[in-house]
Design a protein around this motif. Structure first.
Motif, mmCIF file in Angstrom:
data_model
loop_
_atom_site.group_PDB
_atom_site.id
_atom_site.type_symbol
_atom_site.label_atom_id
_atom_site.label_comp_id
_atom_site.label_asym_id
_atom_site.label_seq_id
_atom_site.Cartn_x
_atom_site.Cartn_y
_atom_site.Cartn_z
ATOM 1 N N LEU A 4 51.764 31.542 37.635
ATOM 2 C CA LEU A 4 51.558 33.093 37.840
ATOM 3 C C LEU A 4 49.650 32.711 38.801
ATOM 4 C CD1 LEU A 4 49.436 34.918 36.002
ATOM 5 C CD2 LEU A 4 48.920 32.652 34.556
ATOM 6 N N ILE A 5 48.324 31.446 38.760
ATOM 7 C CA ILE A 5 48.449 31.434 40.295
ATOM 8 C C ILE A 5 48.301 31.237 41.501
ATOM 9 C CG2 ILE A 5 46.654 29.414 40.553
ATOM 10 C CD1 ILE A 5 46.871 28.169 37.882
ATOM 11 N N GLY A 6 49.957 31.340 41.379
ATOM 12 C CA GLY A 6 50.004 32.111 42.571
ATOM 13 C C GLY A 6 50.125 32.982 43.096
ATOM 14 N N SER A 7 51.160 34.561 41.269
ATOM 15 C CA SER A 7 50.519 35.206 42.193
ATOM 16 C C SER A 7 48.987 36.352 42.816
ATOM 17 C CB SER A 7 51.285 36.495 40.944
ATOM 18 O OG SER A 7 49.741 36.381 39.512
ATOM 19 N N PHE A 8 47.943 35.452 42.229
ATOM 20 C CA PHE A 8 46.469 36.050 42.938
ATOM 21 C C PHE A 8 45.923 34.821 44.012
ATOM 22 C CE2 PHE A 8 45.897 33.876 38.867
ATOM 23 C CZ PHE A 8 45.073 33.184 39.191
ATOM 24 N N ALA A 9 46.638 34.327 44.297
ATOM 25 C CA ALA A 9 46.339 33.224 45.292
ATOM 26 C C ALA A 9 46.027 33.291 45.758
ATOM 27 C CB ALA A 9 47.186 31.583 45.098
ATOM 28 N N GLU A 10 44.642 33.045 47.494
ATOM 29 C CA GLU A 10 45.001 33.859 48.786
ATOM 30 C C GLU A 10 44.902 32.401 49.421
ATOM 31 O OE1 GLU A 10 41.907 37.411 48.492
ATOM 32 O OE2 GLU A 10 40.713 36.013 47.019
ATOM 33 N N SER A 11 44.575 32.340 50.548
ATOM 34 C CA SER A 11 44.455 31.445 51.761
ATOM 35 C C SER A 11 43.250 30.636 50.922
ATOM 36 C CB SER A 11 44.172 31.846 53.062
ATOM 37 O OG SER A 11 42.547 32.604 52.846
ATOM 38 N N THR A 13 42.176 28.752 47.920
ATOM 39 C CA THR A 13 42.374 28.746 47.047
ATOM 40 C C THR A 13 42.329 27.129 46.172
ATOM 41 O OG1 THR A 13 43.583 30.285 46.968
ATOM 42 C CG2 THR A 13 43.719 28.723 44.155
ATOM 43 N N TYR A 14 41.713 26.819 45.056
ATOM 44 C CA TYR A 14 41.329 25.551 44.422
ATOM 45 C C TYR A 14 41.741 25.703 43.090
ATOM 46 C CZ TYR A 14 38.270 21.503 42.234
ATOM 47 O OH TYR A 14 38.199 20.687 41.714
ATOM 48 N N GLN A 30 42.381 23.844 30.252
ATOM 49 C CA GLN A 30 41.628 25.061 30.690
ATOM 50 C C GLN A 30 41.594 24.916 31.782
ATOM 51 O OE1 GLN A 30 37.269 24.531 30.666
ATOM 52 N NE2 GLN A 30 37.592 26.018 29.627
ATOM 53 N N PHE A 31 42.524 26.063 33.310
ATOM 54 C CA PHE A 31 42.327 25.627 34.599
ATOM 55 C C PHE A 31 41.457 26.678 34.639
ATOM 56 C CE2 PHE A 31 46.507 25.363 32.284
ATOM 57 C CZ PHE A 31 47.155 24.346 33.564
ATOM 58 N N GLU A 32 40.796 25.887 35.635
ATOM 59 C CA GLU A 32 39.621 26.893 37.025
ATOM 60 C C GLU A 32 39.862 27.032 38.194
ATOM 61 O OE1 GLU A 32 36.291 23.474 36.279
ATOM 62 O OE2 GLU A 32 36.295 24.018 34.218
ATOM 63 N N ILE A 33 40.114 28.298 38.794
ATOM 64 C CA ILE A 33 40.045 28.111 40.077
ATOM 65 C C ILE A 33 39.412 29.083 40.722
ATOM 66 C CG2 ILE A 33 42.188 29.810 40.521
ATOM 67 C CD1 ILE A 33 43.295 29.395 37.284
ATOM 68 N N GLY A 34 39.130 28.293 41.693
ATOM 69 C CA GLY A 34 39.104 29.656 43.048
ATOM 70 C C GLY A 34 39.243 29.940 44.403
ATOM 71 N N PRO A 46 35.293 38.032 54.404
ATOM 72 C CA PRO A 46 35.121 36.424 53.117
ATOM 73 C C PRO A 46 34.551 37.033 51.669
ATOM 74 C CG PRO A 46 34.490 36.508 55.498
ATOM 75 C CD PRO A 46 34.481 37.761 55.109
ATOM 76 N N HIS A 47 34.961 36.153 50.932
ATOM 77 C CA HIS A 47 35.265 36.730 49.647
ATOM 78 C C HIS A 47 35.529 36.131 49.093
ATOM 79 C CE1 HIS A 47 39.032 38.691 49.973
ATOM 80 N NE2 HIS A 47 38.889 38.109 48.573
ATOM 81 N N GLY A 48 35.182 35.705 47.496
ATOM 82 C CA GLY A 48 35.519 34.960 46.782
ATOM 83 C C GLY A 48 35.648 35.272 45.259
ATOM 84 N N HIS A 49 36.955 34.412 44.487
ATOM 85 C CA HIS A 49 36.423 34.713 42.901
ATOM 86 C C HIS A 49 37.149 34.033 42.492
ATOM 87 C CE1 HIS A 49 38.127 38.595 44.111
ATOM 88 N NE2 HIS A 49 39.001 38.349 44.705
ATOM 89 N N ALA A 50 36.624 33.854 40.619
ATOM 90 C CA ALA A 50 36.941 32.760 39.645
ATOM 91 C C ALA A 50 37.227 33.326 38.634
ATOM 92 C CB ALA A 50 35.241 32.589 39.782
ATOM 93 N N VAL A 51 38.231 32.082 37.904
ATOM 94 C CA VAL A 51 39.291 32.944 37.413
ATOM 95 C C VAL A 51 38.999 31.637 36.472
ATOM 96 C CG1 VAL A 51 41.497 33.456 36.309
ATOM 97 C CG2 VAL A 51 40.526 33.976 38.563
ATOM 98 N N HIS A 52 39.159 32.424 34.619
ATOM 99 C CA HIS A 52 39.259 30.629 34.334
ATOM 100 C C HIS A 52 40.325 31.027 33.551
ATOM 101 C CE1 HIS A 52 35.407 28.522 34.259
ATOM 102 N NE2 HIS A 52 35.149 29.231 35.116
#
Length: 59
Positions: A4-11, A13-14, A30-34, A46-52
């Motif tokens: 699931l995370i790989g479907s929206f991960a970018e170059s 990803t943490y 709980q997964f915290e994804i940046g 350059p940009h970023g996203h935070a997903v929980h």
């Protein structure tokens, strides 16, 4: 979960995984994804996203 995370991960990803405890036992995860693009020579600025993501009902 990582599919699931790989479907929206970018170059860049943490991923941080935390255990959620209730009464001393595991109640969920709980997964915290940046994720984002850091390099200025990419297709996007350059940009970023935070997903929980919270996963309940773990036994």
């Amino acid at each position: 979960m990582f599919s699931l995370i790989g479907s929206f991960a970018e170059s860049a990803t943490y991923i941080r995984q935390r255990r959620i405890l209730s009464d001393g036992s595991l109640a969920g995860l709980q997964f915290e994804i940046g994720t984002g693009e850091l390099a200025p020579d990419t297709r996007f600025r350059p940009h970023g996203h935070a997903v929980h993501i919270n996963v309940a009902g773990i036994r």
